[in-house]
Design a protein around this motif. Structure first.
Motif, PDB file in Angstrom:
ATOM      1  N   ALA A 245       0.826  -1.210   0.000  1.00 27.99           N
ATOM      2  CA  ALA A 245       0.000   0.000   0.000  1.00 27.99           C
ATOM      3  C   ALA A 245       0.854   1.251   0.000  1.00 27.99           C
ATOM      4  O   ALA A 245       1.851   1.339   0.708  1.00 27.99           O
ATOM      5  CB  ALA A 245      -0.924   0.001   1.211  1.00 27.99           C
ATOM      6  N   ASN A 246       0.439   2.228  -0.793  1.00 24.12           N
ATOM      7  CA  ASN A 246       1.043   3.556  -0.803  1.00 24.12           C
ATOM      8  C   ASN A 246      -0.008   4.518  -0.256  1.00 24.12           C
ATOM      9  O   ASN A 246      -1.027   4.767  -0.899  1.00 24.12           O
ATOM     10  CB  ASN A 246       1.457   3.934  -2.228  1.00 24.12           C
ATOM     11  N   LEU A 247       0.218   5.020   0.962  1.00 29.33           N
ATOM     12  CA  LEU A 247      -0.774   5.833   1.655  1.00 29.33           C
ATOM     13  C   LEU A 247      -0.373   7.306   1.670  1.00 29.33           C
ATOM     14  O   LEU A 247       0.780   7.652   1.407  1.00 29.33           O
ATOM     15  CB  LEU A 247      -0.925   5.338   3.098  1.00 29.33           C
ATOM     16  N   GLU A 248      -1.338   8.162   2.006  1.00 28.30           N
ATOM     17  CA  GLU A 248      -1.027   9.573   2.206  1.00 28.30           C
ATOM     18  C   GLU A 248      -0.060   9.708   3.383  1.00 28.30           C
ATOM     19  O   GLU A 248       0.013   8.835   4.258  1.00 28.30           O
ATOM     20  CB  GLU A 248      -2.307  10.363   2.490  1.00 28.30           C
ATOM     21  N   ALA A 249       0.669  10.808   3.425  1.00 22.85           N
ATOM     22  CA  ALA A 249       1.714  11.011   4.424  1.00 22.85           C
ATOM     23  C   ALA A 249       1.190  10.828   5.840  1.00 22.85           C
ATOM     24  O   ALA A 249       0.122  11.341   6.193  1.00 22.85           O
ATOM     25  CB  ALA A 249       2.311  12.411   4.269  1.00 22.85           C
ATOM     26  N   GLY A 250       1.953  10.074   6.638  1.00 25.06           N
ATOM     27  CA  GLY A 250       1.636   9.916   8.056  1.00 25.06           C
ATOM     28  C   GLY A 250       0.584   8.884   8.369  1.00 25.06           C
ATOM     29  O   GLY A 250       0.224   8.699   9.537  1.00 25.06           O
ATOM     30  N   CYS A 251       0.067   8.174   7.368  1.00 22.60           N
ATOM     31  CA  CYS A 251      -1.020   7.225   7.590  1.00 22.60           C
ATOM     32  C   CYS A 251      -0.502   5.841   7.961  1.00 22.60           C
ATOM     33  O   CYS A 251       0.604   5.445   7.589  1.00 22.60           O
ATOM     34  CB  CYS A 251      -1.888   7.103   6.338  1.00 22.60           C
ATOM     35  N   SER A 252      -1.335   5.097   8.655  1.00 24.42           N
ATOM     36  CA  SER A 252      -1.107   3.683   8.921  1.00 24.42           C
ATOM     37  C   SER A 252      -2.343   2.919   8.450  1.00 24.42           C
ATOM     38  O   SER A 252      -3.413   3.508   8.262  1.00 24.42           O
ATOM     39  CB  SER A 252      -0.861   3.433  10.407  1.00 24.42           C
ATOM     40  N   VAL A 253      -2.209   1.586   8.250  1.00 19.38           N
ATOM     41  CA  VAL A 253      -3.321   0.805   7.723  1.00 19.38           C
ATOM     42  C   VAL A 253      -3.467  -0.484   8.515  1.00 19.38           C
ATOM     43  O   VAL A 253      -2.470  -1.096   8.912  1.00 19.38           O
ATOM     44  CB  VAL A 253      -3.131   0.520   6.211  1.00 19.38           C
ATOM     45  N   LEU A 254      -4.728  -0.893   8.723  1.00 19.83           N
ATOM     46  CA  LEU A 254      -5.035  -2.101   9.487  1.00 19.83           C
ATOM     47  C   LEU A 254      -6.032  -2.951   8.710  1.00 19.83           C
ATOM     48  O   LEU A 254      -7.096  -2.447   8.320  1.00 19.83           O
ATOM     49  CB  LEU A 254      -5.630  -1.722  10.846  1.00 19.83           C
ATOM     50  N   PRO A 255      -5.730  -4.234   8.433  1.00 18.90           N
ATOM     51  CA  PRO A 255      -6.699  -5.104   7.745  1.00 18.90           C
ATOM     52  C   PRO A 255      -7.946  -5.317   8.613  1.00 18.90           C
ATOM     53  O   PRO A 255      -7.840  -5.442   9.834  1.00 18.90           O
ATOM     54  CB  PRO A 255      -5.927  -6.413   7.554  1.00 18.90           C
ATOM     55  N   LEU A 256      -9.116  -5.363   7.969  1.00 21.27           N
ATOM     56  CA  LEU A 256     -10.375  -5.601   8.665  1.00 21.27           C
ATOM     57  C   LEU A 256     -10.992  -6.911   8.191  1.00 21.27           C
ATOM     58  O   LEU A 256     -10.807  -7.326   7.042  1.00 21.27           O
ATOM     59  CB  LEU A 256     -11.354  -4.455   8.404  1.00 21.27           C
ATOM     60  N   ASP A 257     -11.762  -7.540   9.062  1.00 18.01           N
ATOM     61  CA  ASP A 257     -12.550  -8.739   8.717  1.00 18.01           C
ATOM     62  C   ASP A 257     -11.712  -9.836   8.096  1.00 18.01           C
ATOM     63  O   ASP A 257     -12.151 -10.497   7.138  1.00 18.01           O
ATOM     64  CB  ASP A 257     -13.708  -8.358   7.777  1.00 18.01           C
ATOM     65  N   GLY A 258     -10.490 -10.043   8.604  1.00 17.91           N
ATOM     66  CA  GLY A 258      -9.654 -11.124   8.096  1.00 17.91           C
ATOM     67  C   GLY A 258      -9.031 -10.867   6.742  1.00 17.91           C
ATOM     68  O   GLY A 258      -8.540 -11.798   6.083  1.00 17.91           O
ATOM     69  N   SER A 259      -9.017  -9.618   6.295  1.00 18.59           N
ATOM     70  CA  SER A 259      -8.394  -9.272   5.007  1.00 18.59           C
ATOM     71  C   SER A 259      -6.901  -9.545   5.060  1.00 18.59           C
ATOM     72  O   SER A 259      -6.271  -9.418   6.114  1.00 18.59           O
ATOM     73  CB  SER A 259      -8.652  -7.803   4.673  1.00 18.59           C
ATOM     74  N   PRO A 260      -6.304  -9.926   3.908  1.00 19.24           N
ATOM     75  CA  PRO A 260      -4.863 -10.215   3.897  1.00 19.24           C
ATOM     76  C   PRO A 260      -4.035  -8.975   4.219  1.00 19.24           C
ATOM     77  O   PRO A 260      -4.432  -7.849   3.922  1.00 19.24           O
ATOM     78  CB  PRO A 260      -4.614 -10.706   2.468  1.00 19.24           C
ATOM     79  N   LYS A 261      -2.891  -9.202   4.841  1.00 23.26           N
ATOM     80  CA  LYS A 261      -1.998  -8.112   5.201  1.00 23.26           C
ATOM     81  C   LYS A 261      -1.241  -7.616   3.984  1.00 23.26           C
ATOM     82  O   LYS A 261      -0.959  -8.380   3.057  1.00 23.26           O
ATOM     83  CB  LYS A 261      -1.010  -8.576   6.267  1.00 23.26           C
ATOM     84  N   PHE A 262      -0.889  -6.340   3.996  1.00 24.86           N
ATOM     85  CA  PHE A 262      -0.016  -5.804   2.963  1.00 24.86           C
ATOM     86  C   PHE A 262       1.416  -6.256   3.233  1.00 24.86           C
ATOM     87  O   PHE A 262       1.806  -6.512   4.374  1.00 24.86           O
ATOM     88  CB  PHE A 262      -0.089  -4.286   2.914  1.00 24.86           C
ATOM     89  N   GLY A 263       2.186  -6.366   2.135  1.00 26.99           N
ATOM     90  CA  GLY A 263       3.563  -6.797   2.266  1.00 26.99           C
ATOM     91  C   GLY A 263       3.712  -8.295   2.346  1.00 26.99           C
ATOM     92  O   GLY A 263       4.785  -8.793   2.712  1.00 26.99           O
ATOM     93  N   ALA A 264       2.650  -9.046   1.995  1.00 32.65           N
ATOM     94  CA  ALA A 264       2.700 -10.504   2.003  1.00 32.65           C
ATOM     95  C   ALA A 264       1.771 -11.028   0.916  1.00 32.65           C
ATOM     96  O   ALA A 264       0.883 -10.318   0.440  1.00 32.65           O
ATOM     97  CB  ALA A 264       2.288 -11.054   3.360  1.00 32.65           C
ATOM     98  N   TYR A 265       1.962 -12.274   0.513  1.00 33.41           N
ATOM     99  CA  TYR A 265       1.089 -12.888  -0.487  1.00 33.41           C
ATOM    100  C   TYR A 265      -0.267 -13.217   0.134  1.00 33.41           C
ATOM    101  O   TYR A 265      -0.350 -13.611   1.301  1.00 33.41           O
ATOM    102  CB  TYR A 265       1.737 -14.153  -1.058  1.00 33.41           C
TER     103      TYR A 265
END
Length: 262
Positions: A84-104
């Protein structure tokens, strides 16, 4: 008294300066919990090398959807690496069992993610990853006007003048006219018909509607009607394989090939 006046004035200016400085600090805290884009990769056939996937991101900050369009249909969307490429200063959290970023993971089920800005503002996003679907329109529009026709047997004899033309405003029937072997007396017109295309590959069959007899240069040549190859709506190519007689071809299979595109 005058000395006291100056002290009050300096103290007032100091308060204003501090207040302005505080306003500036607050205003620069990132407050946009948005996706900017995502990138994809897939594992090659060796299972050792990860290769990038060309994608187009369509960012909808109103409905909080990042639509990721993949043109290569050989990519397995159930097993891709996503960053994921996010806006500056953002963090991201998977919801409802969604796959994580940075992994297959499997990105075919519109995974959901909560993006949090540095200010604390949050937004829940849907990530929609899918294959490119072309705007089909009138199919044979892709092969009307001046065309690029490549002789699949002897490329050096490819026609320099090749033109496609609709028949009765049909979207599936048209004709292609060119000089066979790029020789004036061997002007050839192929009337072609496009069959239904596969909804997964956007490819379909091509039929030569009539026998085409071409006489000249001491030859009596025939392109036989019937199955004549395939078309590809994604690449806008006709890959013609025509049943042919009148000259011995190198493969000895009586199949003459042409690739036709804009």
């Amino acid at each position: 008294m005058r000395y006291l006046y100056f002290l009050v004035l300096i103290f007032s200016l100091f308060l204003v300066a501090c207040q302005r400085n505080e306003d500036i600090q607050i205003s620069v805290v990132p407050n946009q919990p948005f996706f900017k884009s995502v990138t994809l990769a897939y594992m090659d056939t060796t299972g050792l090398i990860s290769k990038p996937v060309t994608v187009t991101n369509v960012i909808d900050t109103t409905n909080l959807i990042d639509s990721v369009i993949v043109k290569d249909r050989t990519v397995d969307l159930k097993n891709i690496w996503v960053s994921a490429n996010l806006e500056a200063g953002c963090s991201v959290l998977p919801l409802d069992g969604s796959p994580k970023f940075g992994a297959y993971g499997d990105f075919t089920k519109s995974p959901k993610y909560r993006v949090t800005a540095a200010s604390g503002r949050t937004a829940d996003w849907n990530l929609v990853v899918g294959y490119y679907v072309p705007v089909i329109g009138c199919m044979d529009d892709r092969w009307t006007g001046k065309l690029n026709c490549v002789d699949g047997i002897w490329s050096s004899f490819s026609p320099t003048d090749c033109v496609g033309e609709k028949i009765n405003n049909s979207c599936t029937n048209f004709k292609v006219t060119f000089k066979f072997w790029n020789y004036e007396p061997l002007v050839t017109t192929l009337e072609l018909s496009l069959g239904d295309y596969d909804l997964n590959t956007f490819q379909g069959p091509v039929t030569l509607v009539n026998d085409v007899n071409v006489v000249g240069w001491g030859y009596d040549l025939m392109f036989h009607k019937g199955s004549a190859g395939t078309y590809n709506l994604l690449s806008s190519e006709l890959n013609l394989v025509l049943n042919f007689d009148g000259y011995d071809l190198p493969a000895g299979d009586h199949k003459y090939k042409f690739n036709i595109s804009k």
